[in-house]
Design a protein around this motif. Structure first.
Motif, mmCIF file in Angstrom:
data_model
loop_
_atom_site.group_PDB
_atom_site.id
_atom_site.type_symbol
_atom_site.label_atom_id
_atom_site.label_comp_id
_atom_site.label_asym_id
_atom_site.label_seq_id
_atom_site.Cartn_x
_atom_site.Cartn_y
_atom_site.Cartn_z
ATOM 1 N N HIS A 5 0.840 -1.197 0.000
ATOM 2 C CA HIS A 5 0.000 0.000 0.000
ATOM 3 C C HIS A 5 0.875 1.247 0.000
ATOM 4 C CE1 HIS A 5 -3.365 -2.532 0.503
ATOM 5 N NE2 HIS A 5 -3.638 -2.338 1.793
ATOM 6 N N VAL A 6 0.330 2.330 -0.515
ATOM 7 C CA VAL A 6 0.986 3.634 -0.475
ATOM 8 C C VAL A 6 0.013 4.608 0.171
ATOM 9 C CG1 VAL A 6 1.910 5.542 -1.855
ATOM 10 C CG2 VAL A 6 2.344 3.174 -2.550
ATOM 11 N N ALA A 7 0.526 5.444 1.074
ATOM 12 C CA ALA A 7 -0.279 6.474 1.722
ATOM 13 C C ALA A 7 0.559 7.746 1.819
ATOM 14 C CB ALA A 7 -0.724 6.018 3.105
ATOM 15 N N ALA A 8 -0.109 8.880 1.819
ATOM 16 C CA ALA A 8 0.590 10.163 1.857
ATOM 17 C C ALA A 8 1.004 10.567 3.268
ATOM 18 C CB ALA A 8 -0.280 11.253 1.240
ATOM 19 N N SER A 9 0.408 9.945 4.289
ATOM 20 C CA SER A 9 0.712 10.323 5.667
ATOM 21 C C SER A 9 0.378 9.166 6.598
ATOM 22 C CB SER A 9 -0.110 11.553 6.068
ATOM 23 O OG SER A 9 -1.486 11.212 6.110
ATOM 24 N N LEU A 10 0.816 9.282 7.824
ATOM 25 C CA LEU A 10 0.485 8.266 8.820
ATOM 26 C C LEU A 10 -1.028 8.169 9.041
ATOM 27 C CD1 LEU A 10 1.397 6.139 10.876
ATOM 28 C CD2 LEU A 10 1.750 8.007 12.508
ATOM 29 N N PRO A 11 -1.745 9.296 9.204
ATOM 30 C CA PRO A 11 -3.206 9.163 9.354
ATOM 31 C C PRO A 11 -3.867 8.480 8.163
ATOM 32 C CG PRO A 11 -2.514 11.363 10.006
ATOM 33 C CD PRO A 11 -1.318 10.690 9.395
ATOM 34 N N GLU A 12 -3.383 8.765 6.952
ATOM 35 C CA GLU A 12 -3.957 8.113 5.768
ATOM 36 C C GLU A 12 -3.670 6.613 5.788
ATOM 37 O OE1 GLU A 12 -3.125 8.096 1.046
ATOM 38 O OE2 GLU A 12 -3.485 10.090 1.907
ATOM 39 N N ALA A 13 -2.461 6.233 6.201
ATOM 40 C CA ALA A 13 -2.122 4.807 6.289
ATOM 41 C C ALA A 13 -3.007 4.114 7.320
ATOM 42 C CB ALA A 13 -0.650 4.638 6.657
ATOM 43 N N LEU A 14 -3.196 4.749 8.465
ATOM 44 C CA LEU A 14 -4.044 4.156 9.505
ATOM 45 C C LEU A 14 -5.489 4.052 9.042
ATOM 46 C CD1 LEU A 14 -2.473 5.967 12.575
ATOM 47 C CD2 LEU A 14 -2.162 3.566 11.899
ATOM 48 N N ALA A 15 -5.943 5.041 8.262
ATOM 49 C CA ALA A 15 -7.297 4.985 7.707
ATOM 50 C C ALA A 15 -7.423 3.817 6.724
ATOM 51 C CB ALA A 15 -7.649 6.305 7.032
ATOM 52 N N LEU A 16 -6.405 3.610 5.870
ATOM 53 C CA LEU A 16 -6.416 2.479 4.933
ATOM 54 C C LEU A 16 -6.526 1.150 5.687
ATOM 55 C CD1 LEU A 16 -3.589 3.352 2.373
ATOM 56 C CD2 LEU A 16 -5.994 2.982 1.831
ATOM 57 N N LEU A 17 -5.785 1.051 6.798
ATOM 58 C CA LEU A 17 -5.751 -0.196 7.558
ATOM 59 C C LEU A 17 -6.980 -0.373 8.447
ATOM 60 C CD1 LEU A 17 -1.980 -0.099 8.544
ATOM 61 C CD2 LEU A 17 -3.059 -1.508 6.752
ATOM 62 N N SER A 18 -7.818 0.650 8.507
ATOM 63 C CA SER A 18 -9.019 0.608 9.347
ATOM 64 C C SER A 18 -10.291 0.378 8.549
ATOM 65 C CB SER A 18 -9.148 1.928 10.121
ATOM 66 O OG SER A 18 -8.023 2.125 10.932
ATOM 67 N N THR A 19 -10.149 0.179 7.232
ATOM 68 C CA THR A 19 -11.328 0.005 6.379
ATOM 69 C C THR A 19 -11.161 -1.208 5.482
ATOM 70 O OG1 THR A 19 -10.375 1.473 4.697
ATOM 71 C CG2 THR A 19 -11.818 2.497 6.338
ATOM 72 N N GLY A 20 -12.260 -1.643 4.924
ATOM 73 C CA GLY A 20 -12.237 -2.737 3.955
ATOM 74 C C GLY A 20 -11.686 -4.027 4.525
ATOM 75 N N GLU A 21 -11.086 -4.816 3.652
ATOM 76 C CA GLU A 21 -10.533 -6.113 4.057
ATOM 77 C C GLU A 21 -9.425 -5.971 5.087
ATOM 78 O OE1 GLU A 21 -9.360 -8.526 0.746
ATOM 79 O OE2 GLU A 21 -11.229 -8.154 -0.326
ATOM 80 N N ASP A 22 -8.635 -4.891 4.981
ATOM 81 C CA ASP A 22 -7.524 -4.714 5.912
ATOM 82 C C ASP A 22 -7.990 -4.554 7.353
ATOM 83 O OD1 ASP A 22 -5.748 -4.892 3.810
ATOM 84 O OD2 ASP A 22 -5.607 -2.721 3.546
ATOM 85 N N ALA A 23 -9.159 -3.995 7.549
ATOM 86 C CA ALA A 23 -9.667 -3.786 8.904
ATOM 87 C C ALA A 23 -9.837 -5.104 9.650
ATOM 88 C CB ALA A 23 -10.988 -3.025 8.865
ATOM 89 N N THR A 24 -10.212 -6.141 8.927
ATOM 90 C CA THR A 24 -10.400 -7.440 9.574
ATOM 91 C C THR A 24 -9.190 -8.353 9.428
ATOM 92 O OG1 THR A 24 -11.517 -8.253 7.591
ATOM 93 C CG2 THR A 24 -12.907 -7.407 9.370
ATOM 94 N N ALA A 25 -8.365 -8.143 8.409
ATOM 95 C CA ALA A 25 -7.226 -9.020 8.166
ATOM 96 C C ALA A 25 -6.002 -8.654 9.003
ATOM 97 C CB ALA A 25 -6.845 -8.994 6.685
ATOM 98 N N VAL A 26 -5.869 -7.386 9.361
ATOM 99 C CA VAL A 26 -4.673 -6.921 10.074
ATOM 100 C C VAL A 26 -4.910 -6.982 11.576
ATOM 101 C CG1 VAL A 26 -3.168 -4.933 10.503
ATOM 102 C CG2 VAL A 26 -3.883 -5.471 8.170
#
Length: 189
Positions: free
Chosen positions: A143-164
């Motif tokens: 994954h690529v994110a522009a900032s730490l909050p954006e990365a945390l948002a990516l990991l908090s939604t969709g499949e990543d929210a349950t897989a991570v």
């Protein structure tokens, strides 16, 4: 393992030089850009109620700049530390889960190609450059994110929210700085 409040207080006790209690290694010669200031503010005011994940900062050792590298590489070869890092960041309690590692672009580039992406972990590279995926030829699944909050948002939604299961911030200096100021930091390992 330290909680982030205690660790920041300890760092401040030993390195603060200004009346604002900002550790001297946080100071930079250039003023923070408005984009970076907004990202740091968002990270430090975000709460778990907003649905962002908490994280652990992983630090082996630091220089005053919060970096652990020298000229894009680790200045030492400690197999036991590397094994501990791998175990810490890849071990999960459930076999169907994975952990995520968030790192800056330079940290990604400092990892030898044969080890990129870090196996058995979801790798997230931070860069404000919208063309970074193509420029670095990042593999699918990174994954690529522009900032730490954006990365945390990516990991908090969709499949990543349950897989991570767990999220680890692994550097570099600017990412550590942003992570230390975040209310979502749960521990420093």
């Amino acid at each position: 393992v330290l909680d982030c409040t205690t660790a920041t207080a300890l760092l401040c006790t030993s390195t603060c030089t200004s009346s604002t209690n900002t550790p001297s290694f946080f100071s930079t010669k250039k003023p923070m850009s408005p984009l970076a200031a907004t990202a740091v503010a968002a990270a430090s005011t975000a709460t778990k109620k907003e649905g962002l994940r908490g994280f652990t900062i992983v630090v082996a050792a630091t220089a005053k700049s919060l970096g652990i590298g020298k000229q894009g590489q680790l200045p030492w070869n400690l197999p036991e530390d590397m094994a501990h890092f791998k175990h810490l960041t890849s071990s999960t309690t459930l076999p169907n889960k994975t952990n995520a590692v968030i790192m800056g672009r330079r940290t990604w580039q400092s990892i030898p190609e044969k080890f990129r992406p870090l196996r058995n972990r979801l790798n997230v590279v931070l860069s404000r450059n919208p063309a970074i995926r193509e420029q670095l030829n990042l593999p699918q699944g990174v994954h690529v994110a522009a900032s730490l909050p954006e990365a945390l948002a990516l990991l908090s939604t969709g499949e990543d929210a349950t897989a991570v299961e767990k999220v680890f911030v692994i550097g570099g200096a600017a990412v550590y700085k942003e992570a230390l100021s975040s209310d979502l930091c749960e521990a420093i390992e």
